[in-house]
Structures are given as structure tokens and as C-alpha cells.
Design an enzyme around this catalytic site. Sequence first.
Site, PDB file in Angstrom:
ATOM      1  N   LYS A  59      -1.211  -1.357  -4.233  1.00  0.00           N
ATOM      2  CA  LYS A  59      -2.650   0.022  -4.705  1.00  0.00           C
ATOM      3  C   LYS A  59      -1.620   1.174  -4.538  1.00  0.00           C
ATOM      4  CE  LYS A  59      -6.321   2.674  -1.380  1.00  0.00           C
ATOM      5  NZ  LYS A  59      -6.218   2.364  -0.455  1.00  0.00           N
ATOM      6  N   TYR A  85       0.823  -0.914  -0.009  1.00  0.00           N
ATOM      7  CA  TYR A  85      -0.167   0.296  -0.078  1.00  0.00           C
ATOM      8  C   TYR A  85       0.971   1.062  -0.333  1.00  0.00           C
ATOM      9  CZ  TYR A  85      -3.403   3.157   1.903  1.00  0.00           C
ATOM     10  OH  TYR A  85      -5.103   4.004   1.643  1.00  0.00           O
TER      11      TYR A  85
END
Length: 293
Positions: free
Chosen positions: A165, A137
Site C-alpha cells: 500500500k 503499508y
Amino acid sequence: MKKELTGLFAALLVPFDENGDIKVDGLREIAKNAIETEQLDGLYVNGSSGENFLLNTDQKKQIFKIAKDAVTDDTKMIAQVGSLDLKEAIELGKYATELGYDAISAVTPFYYPFSFEEIRDYYFDLIEATQNDLIIYAIPDLTGVNISIDQFESLFNHERIIGVKYTAPNFYLLERIRKAFPNKLILSGFDEMLVQAAISGVDGAIGSTYNINGKRARQIFEAVHQGNVAEAYQLQHESNDIIETVLELGIYPTLKEVLKTRGIDSGLPKKPFKPFDERHRNKLDQLIKAYSL
């Protein structure tokens, strides 16, 4: 058989009561709304939109369990387990893996000026302990952690790091990542830049506003894939009108208020976030009507 984690995901919102406790039925309703009404492919659970960093470990586990039980087995499920406490991250990662989450995700360690080697080892330790696939992330605007293309290569060399992400406005770096790692998963994290990310070749996207605007996000993504870029941009203009107002009024309380108009018990944001300001009710009602939210 493991699911291919492409497509569109809701960054799942979490409803709280006045005491900061989770509203169980409301959370189930929010999860079902994302899949059944907004027609999304999956849920990204316990990310920023779930107010994750305001929660204790037991609350995070409760959310993982409720969300997983609320949807069908074919729903794609990603568990964000990142924590400054590696022990907590491992505990959460093991728990989510046992529940059957398709992958874990973890925000880059933040606040302290960690070296890249420390960040890399954090991810490797998490994978070793959970034996699950991991999605990085990357959100440098909030963490201050910028990962270079060479550093992405070092991370992606681990077969269990399946993707990222990518919540960053650097589309040059996104293009370089896409070219260098065609077999890795890239999920865009900026709702307001979905059209640009789709043109850049991402495999999907994760968004907080997809809880209320997922169908329009799907139209953007599909229009790009069909070569209808002008149409996609027009849809992005509409989405950004929505996003601009939501940000102005306060993202989490406003998204929850929209869900309330659908009969969903979407609760309150967790303190120190403030509840929705009723002085803005007319503006919110106009937004909902104008964009059929």
C-alpha cells in the site's frame, strides 16, 4: 481459491460513541455502504482511517469480526495488523487470518529509528506466525520510514509479501517499483493523487474518502484505463475539491457527518479527535449538494 486483491478499497471508517466504544450497528452500515452504495471491491480494515492507533487489542479484534460479517464472501478483505508491539501484531494477524481475511497488511514499525533489517525481520516474523500473505503499508510522511528500491527488492523476495500500500508522493519511486516488480501488487494510498497513480500503473487504491466518494474514484480509475486521461483529470479535480474541504473541516468527523446524511449511524471520532464543528454545517451541506455525496 484466493482472491486477486486488485481494485478499489475503502479504508474503513469506525463509528464511536461518547465513551469511545464501537457502535456495532453503525460499523456494519459503514461497511455495507462502501460495498453496496460506493460499489467498491473491498475493505481495508483497521488502518489509519479506522483510528486504529487509538484502539486496544480487543477493539481491533471486534472491528475485524464486525466488518467481515457485514459483507458478502466475495468482498475482498485486507486486515491492517501493524503495531509497535510485534506480539500484538501477530495476535491480530492470526485472528484476522482465522476470520478469513484474504491478506494482512502492516504499517512499517515507526517512532523508534529501526534499521531496515529490523523492519524486514518484523515482517518476516509476522508472516511466519500467521502464514498469510502480507501487504506492506508504506506511509513515510507519518512513519518517517522511507523504503528504497533495493530494500523493496529484499522484502519482495519473500513470496508471501505480495505487494505494498503505497502512500507516498514520490512518483519516481513508484515508477521504479512498478517496472522492477511487475507481478507485485501496488495499491495507491493517496486519494488526491489517484489519477497520477493510475497512470503509473497501480493495481488499485485504498482510500478514506472512498467511503463517500468511491464511485467517482472508480470513474477516475476506469477513465485512465480507457485512455481518457483528460476526463480522469477532470474527475480528479472534482475529487480534490471534495478532499480539500474535508481536510479543512477535519477528515474523520467530516466523513462521518456525510455518512449521517445517508442515514448511517456513523458516530463520533475517538478522543482526542474532536467531533464535527457545527459552525461549518452550511459549508458541509453545500459540499454534499454540489458533488452529490
